[in-house]
Design a protein around this motif. Structure first.
Motif, mmCIF file in Angstrom:
data_model
loop_
_atom_site.group_PDB
_atom_site.id
_atom_site.type_symbol
_atom_site.label_atom_id
_atom_site.label_comp_id
_atom_site.label_asym_id
_atom_site.label_seq_id
_atom_site.Cartn_x
_atom_site.Cartn_y
_atom_site.Cartn_z
ATOM 1 N N ASN A 121 -31.711 26.235 4.614
ATOM 2 C CA ASN A 121 -32.292 25.873 3.316
ATOM 3 C C ASN A 121 -33.278 24.713 3.442
ATOM 4 O O ASN A 121 -33.325 23.806 2.607
ATOM 5 C CB ASN A 121 -31.180 25.501 2.315
ATOM 6 C CG ASN A 121 -31.661 25.576 0.869
ATOM 7 O OD1 ASN A 121 -32.535 26.367 0.534
ATOM 8 N ND2 ASN A 121 -31.096 24.724 0.018
ATOM 9 N N HIS A 122 -34.075 24.766 4.485
ATOM 10 C CA HIS A 122 -35.024 23.691 4.784
ATOM 11 C C HIS A 122 -36.397 24.036 4.216
ATOM 12 O O HIS A 122 -36.956 25.086 4.529
ATOM 13 C CB HIS A 122 -35.109 23.505 6.306
ATOM 14 C CG HIS A 122 -35.832 22.284 6.721
ATOM 15 N ND1 HIS A 122 -36.548 22.190 7.889
ATOM 16 C CD2 HIS A 122 -35.960 21.068 6.126
ATOM 17 C CE1 HIS A 122 -37.078 20.991 8.001
ATOM 18 N NE2 HIS A 122 -36.748 20.297 6.944
ATOM 19 N N GLY A 136 -40.915 19.677 -0.347
ATOM 20 C CA GLY A 136 -40.007 19.745 -1.479
ATOM 21 C C GLY A 136 -39.896 21.105 -2.131
ATOM 22 O O GLY A 136 -38.912 21.383 -2.810
ATOM 23 N N TYR A 137 -40.883 21.978 -1.898
ATOM 24 C CA TYR A 137 -40.864 23.263 -2.619
ATOM 25 C C TYR A 137 -41.417 24.440 -1.818
ATOM 26 O O TYR A 137 -41.174 25.594 -2.173
ATOM 27 C CB TYR A 137 -41.656 23.139 -3.925
ATOM 28 C CG TYR A 137 -43.086 22.691 -3.735
ATOM 29 C CD1 TYR A 137 -44.106 23.615 -3.576
ATOM 30 C CD2 TYR A 137 -43.414 21.339 -3.718
ATOM 31 C CE1 TYR A 137 -45.419 23.213 -3.391
ATOM 32 C CE2 TYR A 137 -44.721 20.918 -3.537
ATOM 33 C CZ TYR A 137 -45.716 21.858 -3.377
ATOM 34 O OH TYR A 137 -47.005 21.443 -3.188
ATOM 35 N N HIS A 188 -45.392 24.974 7.112
ATOM 36 C CA HIS A 188 -45.692 23.911 8.075
ATOM 37 C C HIS A 188 -45.701 24.436 9.505
ATOM 38 O O HIS A 188 -46.551 24.041 10.309
ATOM 39 C CB HIS A 188 -44.667 22.782 7.934
ATOM 40 C CG HIS A 188 -44.819 21.716 8.985
ATOM 41 N ND1 HIS A 188 -45.966 20.952 9.109
ATOM 42 C CD2 HIS A 188 -43.970 21.299 9.970
ATOM 43 C CE1 HIS A 188 -45.823 20.108 10.117
ATOM 44 N NE2 HIS A 188 -44.623 20.301 10.661
ATOM 45 N N LEU A 189 -44.776 25.317 9.822
ATOM 46 C CA LEU A 189 -44.699 25.843 11.184
ATOM 47 C C LEU A 189 -45.955 26.627 11.544
ATOM 48 O O LEU A 189 -46.518 26.464 12.633
ATOM 49 C CB LEU A 189 -43.464 26.738 11.331
ATOM 50 C CG LEU A 189 -42.118 26.080 11.012
ATOM 51 C CD1 LEU A 189 -40.998 27.102 11.186
ATOM 52 C CD2 LEU A 189 -41.876 24.858 11.875
#
Length: 202
Positions: free
Chosen positions: A21-22, A26-27, A33-34
């Motif tokens: 759940n990362h 925040g959303y 990002h990866l």
């Protein structure tokens, strides 16, 4: 890099973070990002003289760079996962080398940001082949996101303040990446607003 290999690695890395759940910012799904980090790895690969297997190893490390720190995998978990993917799908990557990069990029224990990325942390990065390159890709991805919206996020100022020390500590990275990081530290100044005057017709 083989796009089928890339998609397999990206989807697996995204699933690893989703299972804990990362999220990012925040959303957003952490996959954002990866993939952004991996895109910088691919974008500046022309600066490196590497074969296809090394390229795939670097991109894999970029996609999994937070797996130990944030997704609850151990070094051995990650090494086994990458080895299985390599063997089952005929990937070219070096699973051990990729895991070593990710391990080097994993923050140390610390109460503050400075403690988590202290001298020993950066020494580990410099001592690990291709780790400085992947760390720079990670920083460029974070800086890009932090300056994407208006007003810029708080972390944009943090990254700008850290940049001199970061560049001193990270080790050797291609100059075009440094140039891009410095550009992101100093976003273009807003143009002076023009006064809108309504023409009055009598």
């Amino acid at each position: 890099m083989n796009l089928t290999h890339f998609d397999l690695l990206a989807q697996t890395a995204a699933r690893v973070h989703a299972e804990t759940n990362h999220h990012y910012g925040g959303y957003l799904p952490y996959e954002f990002h990866l993939r952004l980090t991996a895109s910088f790895a691919s974008r500046y690969m022309y600066c490196l003289e590497v074969d296809e297997a090394t390229e795939e190893t670097i991109v894999a490390a970029a996609l999994f760079h937070d797996a130990i720190e944030d997704a609850r995998l151990t070094y051995n978990d990650l090494k086994k996962l990458l080895t299985r993917l390599r063997d089952e799908h005929n990937l070219l990557l070096d699973a051990t080398a990729a895991a070593e990069i990710v391990y080097a990029l994993t923050n140390d224990k610390g109460r503050t940001r400075a403690e988590r990325a202290g001298a020993a942390y950066y020494a580990g990065i410099r001592q690990t082949p291709w780790a400085p390159y992947v760390k720079m890709c990670d920083r460029l991805a974070n800086m890009t996101f932090s300056t994407l919206w208006h007003p810029v996020q708080r972390m944009a100022h943090v990254y700008a303040e850290e940049m001199p020390h970061f560049l001193e500590e990270i080790g050797e990275v291609p100059q075009p990446m440094i140039d891009e990081a410095l550009r992101l530290c100093h976003p273009a100044k807003k143009k002076k607003k023009k006064t809108c005057q309504r023409e009055v017709v009598f």
